[in-house]
Scaffold this motif. Structure first.
Motif, short mmCIF file in Angstrom:
data_model
loop_
_atom_site.label_atom_id
_atom_site.label_comp_id
_atom_site.label_asym_id
_atom_site.label_seq_id
_atom_site.Cartn_x
_atom_site.Cartn_y
_atom_site.Cartn_z
N ASN A 61 -72.02 -16.12 -10.95
CA ASN A 61 -71.51 -16.69 -12.31
C ASN A 61 -70.04 -17.31 -12.01
O ASN A 61 -69.69 -18.22 -12.49
N ALA A 62 -69.41 -16.86 -11.09
CA ALA A 62 -67.90 -17.11 -10.72
C ALA A 62 -68.08 -18.46 -10.08
O ALA A 62 -67.31 -19.48 -10.38
N ILE A 63 -69.06 -18.57 -9.07
CA ILE A 63 -69.27 -19.82 -8.47
C ILE A 63 -69.54 -21.03 -9.62
O ILE A 63 -69.23 -21.95 -9.41
N SER A 64 -70.54 -20.62 -10.31
CA SER A 64 -71.22 -21.70 -11.38
C SER A 64 -69.94 -22.12 -12.42
O SER A 64 -70.16 -23.24 -12.74
N GLU A 65 -68.90 -21.35 -12.37
CA GLU A 65 -67.91 -21.42 -13.23
C GLU A 65 -66.79 -22.46 -12.55
O GLU A 65 -65.90 -22.84 -13.18
N ASN A 66 -66.77 -22.56 -11.34
CA ASN A 66 -66.04 -23.11 -10.33
C ASN A 66 -64.74 -22.87 -10.33
O ASN A 66 -63.61 -23.19 -10.07
N TYR A 67 -64.73 -21.33 -10.46
CA TYR A 67 -63.43 -20.60 -10.19
C TYR A 67 -63.10 -20.50 -8.88
O TYR A 67 -64.08 -20.78 -7.95
N VAL A 68 -61.76 -20.15 -8.57
CA VAL A 68 -61.57 -20.01 -6.97
C VAL A 68 -61.96 -18.49 -6.71
O VAL A 68 -61.64 -17.29 -7.42
N VAL A 69 -62.82 -18.38 -5.59
CA VAL A 69 -63.45 -17.00 -5.24
C VAL A 69 -63.05 -16.77 -3.84
O VAL A 69 -63.22 -17.68 -2.82
N THR A 70 -62.37 -15.56 -3.89
CA THR A 70 -61.83 -15.16 -2.39
C THR A 70 -62.48 -13.92 -2.26
O THR A 70 -63.09 -13.12 -3.05
N CYS A 71 -62.19 -13.39 -0.75
CA CYS A 71 -62.68 -12.10 -0.58
C CYS A 71 -61.72 -11.56 0.38
O CYS A 71 -61.21 -12.31 1.08
#
Length: 179
Positions: A61-71
């Protein structure tokens, strides 16, 4: 990462360290906190991997919303120590993509595409660039190249062993955020 002779990344890091008192106070940890400080945008975290389906759904969902995703990886005895598996301990990464694929044996797999901000040093386990898990079609579809560019794919089950959490910075055009 700077491109060419740009100095803004270094200047920004120095200013951020100064605001916190020193570089030692900003080494390691969850990068979503620093991104929140710099952007004012709201964030979420995915830390509980006990329910794989739920964690995977949140990530997708985070990727589909084009959010910045870190780990970020788990801390080792030494800060940013490079492991034999190609993972750096206590280090921040970006998550670029998450896919549901079939490996070369026809088994369904969940894989994540990760970027090391150093631009080098990559995972060398299952689904590394030359892994036998790739089918020729999948390698072509995902544009897999055997280069040490810091971008790699990793099975989600291995991700959960090495990474401590996922940060989701909810930046969207038009959002009004505070800092």
């Amino acid at each position: 990462k700077s491109v060419g002779n740009e100095l803004w990344v270094i200047a920004l890091e120095k200013a951020y360290a100064k605001a916190y008192g020193s570089y030692i106070d900003i080494v390691g940890g969850d990068p979503v906190h620093a991104l929140r400080d710099l952007s004012g945008a709201p964030y979420d975290r995915i830390e509980d991997f006990s329910n794989i389906e739920e964690a995977w759904a949140k990530l997708k969902n985070a990727i589909s919303e084009n959010y910045v995703v870190t780990c970020f990886t788990k801390q080792g005895e030494t800060v940013e120590a490079q492991s034999g598996e190609g993972i750096v301990s206590g280090h921040a990464y970006s998550i670029l993509e998450a896919k549901e694929v079939f490996d070369s044996r026809g088994k369904p797999r969940l894989i994540v595409q990760i970027r090391n901000p150093w631009g080098k040093f990559e995972w060398n386990g299952d689904f590394e660039d030359n892994s036998p898990s790739w089918t020729p079609e999948l390698k072509k579809q995902l544009d897999i190249k055997h280069t040490d560019d810091g971008i790699f794919w990793m099975p989600f089950e291995d991700f959960m062993k090495f990474y401590e959490g996922i940060g989701v910075l909810k930046v969207k055009p038009g959002y009004l955020s505070n800092s």
